[in-house]
Motif scaffolding. Structure first.
Motif, PDB file in Angstrom:
ATOM      1  N   MET A   1      -4.997   1.256   3.428  1.00  0.00           N
ATOM      2  CA  MET A   1      -4.632   2.354   2.523  1.00  0.00           C
ATOM      3  C   MET A   1      -4.472   3.668   3.283  1.00  0.00           C
TER       4      MET A   1
ATOM      5  N   ALA B   1       0.836  -1.210   0.000  1.00  0.00           N
ATOM      6  CA  ALA B   1       0.000   0.000   0.000  1.00  0.00           C
ATOM      7  C   ALA B   1       0.869   1.258   0.000  1.00  0.00           C
TER       8      ALA B   1
ATOM      9  N   ALA C   1       2.171   1.871  -3.383  1.00  0.00           N
ATOM     10  CA  ALA C   1       1.183   2.445  -4.305  1.00  0.00           C
ATOM     11  C   ALA C   1       1.188   3.973  -4.280  1.00  0.00           C
TER      12      ALA C   1
ATOM     13  N   ASP D   1      -7.117  11.020  -3.449  1.00  0.00           N
ATOM     14  CA  ASP D   1      -7.065  10.287  -4.721  1.00  0.00           C
ATOM     15  C   ASP D   1      -8.285   9.383  -4.764  1.00  0.00           C
ATOM     16  N   SER D   2      -9.188   9.645  -5.719  1.00  0.00           N
ATOM     17  CA  SER D   2     -10.491   8.969  -5.658  1.00  0.00           C
ATOM     18  C   SER D   2     -10.363   7.453  -5.798  1.00  0.00           C
ATOM     19  N   GLN D   3      -9.401   7.013  -6.619  1.00  0.00           N
ATOM     20  CA  GLN D   3      -9.293   5.565  -6.822  1.00  0.00           C
ATOM     21  C   GLN D   3      -8.742   4.869  -5.574  1.00  0.00           C
ATOM     22  N   LEU D   4      -7.741   5.464  -4.957  1.00  0.00           N
ATOM     23  CA  LEU D   4      -7.182   4.852  -3.740  1.00  0.00           C
ATOM     24  C   LEU D   4      -8.140   5.008  -2.554  1.00  0.00           C
TER      25      LEU D   4
ATOM     26  N   TYR E   1       3.047   9.785  -5.996  1.00  0.00           N
ATOM     27  CA  TYR E   1       2.731  11.087  -5.414  1.00  0.00           C
ATOM     28  C   TYR E   1       3.941  11.769  -4.813  1.00  0.00           C
TER      29      TYR E   1
END
Lengths: 446, 446
Positions: free
Chosen positions: A115, A72, A75, A102-105, A79
């Motif tokens: 996360m 995680a 990922a 971050d909308s996906q994470l 950034y």
């Protein structure tokens, strides 16, 4: 100045603590204290060198799954690498928002669990780096910011029904006048601590009594026992501890989420005659209404927070009058920024913050937050204590210093988060020599 | 019979849905619908063959971080490989408990986020396998269990202040008499659905109106619009939709967690004249007290649940009177077992369950849970609808069948979870041809 973060290393580090039953409690019988550890690095400019140009951060876990935390954190690499080195409140606010928005994470939480803790590790590493750039320990770096800068660090989304930016500003401004005096006092006296070392559930009665007495000799005025395994055992252990330390030392008890509401009420009613200072984590950390019911149903004060997922749950614990003590954790929420939100919420509701620590490195981190709270938010250490557990500090470059039951204020720049390179090398999982040796021993035992 | 689970495969599968703005809402502007997908396999005995001896399950994500979910599923391998193939309620209860009670992995939640969803994927894969072994679709496999077996599947920890095992048993026994009749009716009529396909925030007004009218022609009696980007736009879009479908079609609206409490109250007060059926996810899914305040502060009914982390939060939403509709998600909590707990809680409080679906494969899964609820728990489909989104069904071996705005009852054994091998191969990330081609196109565009 265009210095950027040039590298991002992630390590899966584990300590075989389950061998000694250190850290054993009613929910966690055999933890191997672990860190998913991240290092941000950059290149020297202006004569800076060595570890001044690294930011260290981590999540704490208790073993299995530490590799998931490491994935995680990994990922979040895009950034961070290539980003200008964070230096200001604005830089740190921007990084915190990007990592948590971050909308996906975000879908993987939202704002909770693996996360979210990963975001916390990276945010905290950025604070370590920024504070080093400023030549300040994190508590002081924070305590020198203006109220406006501090408010800008907070994500107020979902908080405004309990705390608005204007209210936060008013709290911080009210604490401004005494800052310098409190910094002096903090440096002279240190911040109050309590110790959990006597009370692990796996320890014998003799060891419990011996360690409880030693804690008092060492200057602690509060200790903590784990409870929740068996009521008869808990009554006996608490009675022994009370006899060992006398009536004037506070004894907190900690159930580590073991109970449903009715169990908690029954159990604490039975333990109440031994005057426990608080009952910690009586039930699920998600159960705001459950904590409120436990608080209403028995006489002992209620504490929780080490597993509370985010500021939204803390907000409700305060709105519902469910807790007497807020126990922040430095590495469960999204780093310094979210903990600042929680400190402000607690100040708004007048509830003292008594951080969770222990594990590996948690004492090192959280002392900065309590000291900052004392200097610039609540302005008080009355009824406040930071947990202290005497484990694994030897692996850190700037370990906590405890004197007469108080945390000494850190003076080295950064977040006290840097683990020694030899400790990292020895404890990397599964390839480090500590784990290789353990596997060899297990094979020999067969 | 000593048949065991012999293999455990995990795939990171992603669909480039962001290219069309399908699925776009106020919080999630560009989702790439994804699945962290697990296959349990075993070896044939007694002439069983092919896919009958596989169990399929997945978590749904919206892109980045799907690899973290895959790593979390992988961490559960030791609990599954070598285990006897699950067949009974007792087998499935044991697996669910082991996956959610491992103290070290539990630390990563607890019971929330990445690690909890991973447990859900594996639990659901085990249900798929067990139902196939029994030759039943999951809804029927569940609906043929005794009330005692069903109660044994539930982890009542943290629930007993709201629902005891005895109360759950009473609910299930009360629904026993009509089971056979409701099975027949379900097979004849299907289960009510509503459609979200018209309402994505990225669609033009013309597309919205056209799709809303088509939905009514297709037999749907409820549609849903995404809101929360801009109040003026939302008023215009809702007015257009209301005009398009007339006064008798329900229009739900969905803010996808966009608001604080005061925003939600203001916004929904402005939208109320267009008679929205419910406001979905007005604020943080963790904010029980916030949902209660939104429900009290404006006239539109409140729905939530697709991001609610676990049964403990659902319990409180019901205890606090915070919701009019409970929206379970098949793949966010720890699988069938935890959703059974939530169905029982909702039945206890008399609140209808209207599942979240869409994404990839969520319609396929959740239909089984609503149909089972109808047959054996609530015994009713009054005021209940399953979300339907017409995306990505072509990738499944046993896709949902919608007729006249209703889900047809699945008849194939299992959980309808099996993705076609060619779809898996094409969409594996990053190595599948769909993603390779996309990268080539992006390079050409530079």
């Amino acid at each position: 100045m265009s210095q950027t973060v040039t590298d991002f290393e992630v390590h899966d580090i584990r300590f075989p603590t389950s061998e000694q039953l250190d850290g054993s409690d009613a929910m966690n019988p055999d933890p191997d204290y672990s860190a998913a550890y991240v290092v941000l690095s950059t290149v020297p400019v202006d004569g800076a060198h060595g570890t001044d140009i690294e930011g260290h951060g981590f999540c704490f876990t208790i073993g299995r799954g530490n590799e998931v935390m490491a994935a995680a954190i990994e990922a979040l690499r895009p950034y961070v690498v290539g980003r200008p080195v964070p230096r200001t409140a604005a830089d740190l606010a921007a990084l915190h928002r990007e990592l948590t928005h971050d909308s996906q994470l975000r879908w993987l939480g939202p704002e909770k669990g693996v996360m979210h803790m990963a975001a916390g590790a990276v945010v905290n590493a950025a604070w370590d780096l920024a504070a080093k750039q400023a030549g300040r320990p994190v508590w002081q770096f924070l305590a020198e910011m203006t109220p406006e800068e501090l408010v800008s660090l907070v994500d107020f989304r979902y908080l405004t029904d309990a705390l608005t930016p204007d209210e936060a500003l008013a709290i911080l401004r009210a604490a401004e006048p005494g800052r310098a005096e409190r910094v002096e006092r903090l440096r002279a006296e240190g911040y109050p601590a309590y110790t959990t070392s006597p009370g692990w559930l796996g320890y014998t009665d003799d060891k419990l009594v011996r360690l409880a007495k030693e804690a008092v000799v060492d200057g602690f005025t509060q200790i903590k026992l784990k409870v929740g395994g068996n009521l008869g055992d808990d009554v006996r252990r608490l009675a022994l501890a009370r006899e060992a330390v006398g009536p004037d030392i506070r004894i907190a008890v900690d159930a580590n989420q073991r109970w449903d509401v009715a169990d908690a009420v029954k159990w604490m009613t039975a333990l109440a005659p031994y005057d426990p200072h608080w009952i910690e984590e009586p039930t699920s950390p998600d159960d705001i209404l459950g904590h409120a019911a436990v608080r209403a149903g028995q006489p002992v004060k209620v504490a929780t927070g080490e597993h509370v997922a985010n500021r939204v749950v803390f907000k409700q614990l305060l709105q519902a009058g469910a807790v007497d003590f807020v126990q922040i954790d430095a590495a469960r929420v999204a780093g310094v920024n979210e903990n600042l939100a929680i400190l402000l919420l607690a100040a708004k509701y007048g509830v003292p913050v008594c951080p969770h620590a222990g594990g590996v490195g948690l004492c090192e981190l959280v002392q900065h937050l309590s000291m900052f709270d004392y200097v610039a938010v609540s302005g008080s250490w009355e009824n406040r204590v930071i947990e202290y557990v005497d484990h694994l500090h030897e692996h850190f470059a700037d370990p906590t210093v405890i004197e007469s039951g108080r945390y000494a204020a850190p003076s080295s720049p950064g977040f006290s988060a840097r683990m020694l390179p030899e400790s990292i090398a020895a404890h990397r999982y599964p390839e480090g020599p500590v784990w290789q040796a353990r596997r060899t021993t297990e094979e020999d035992d067969r």
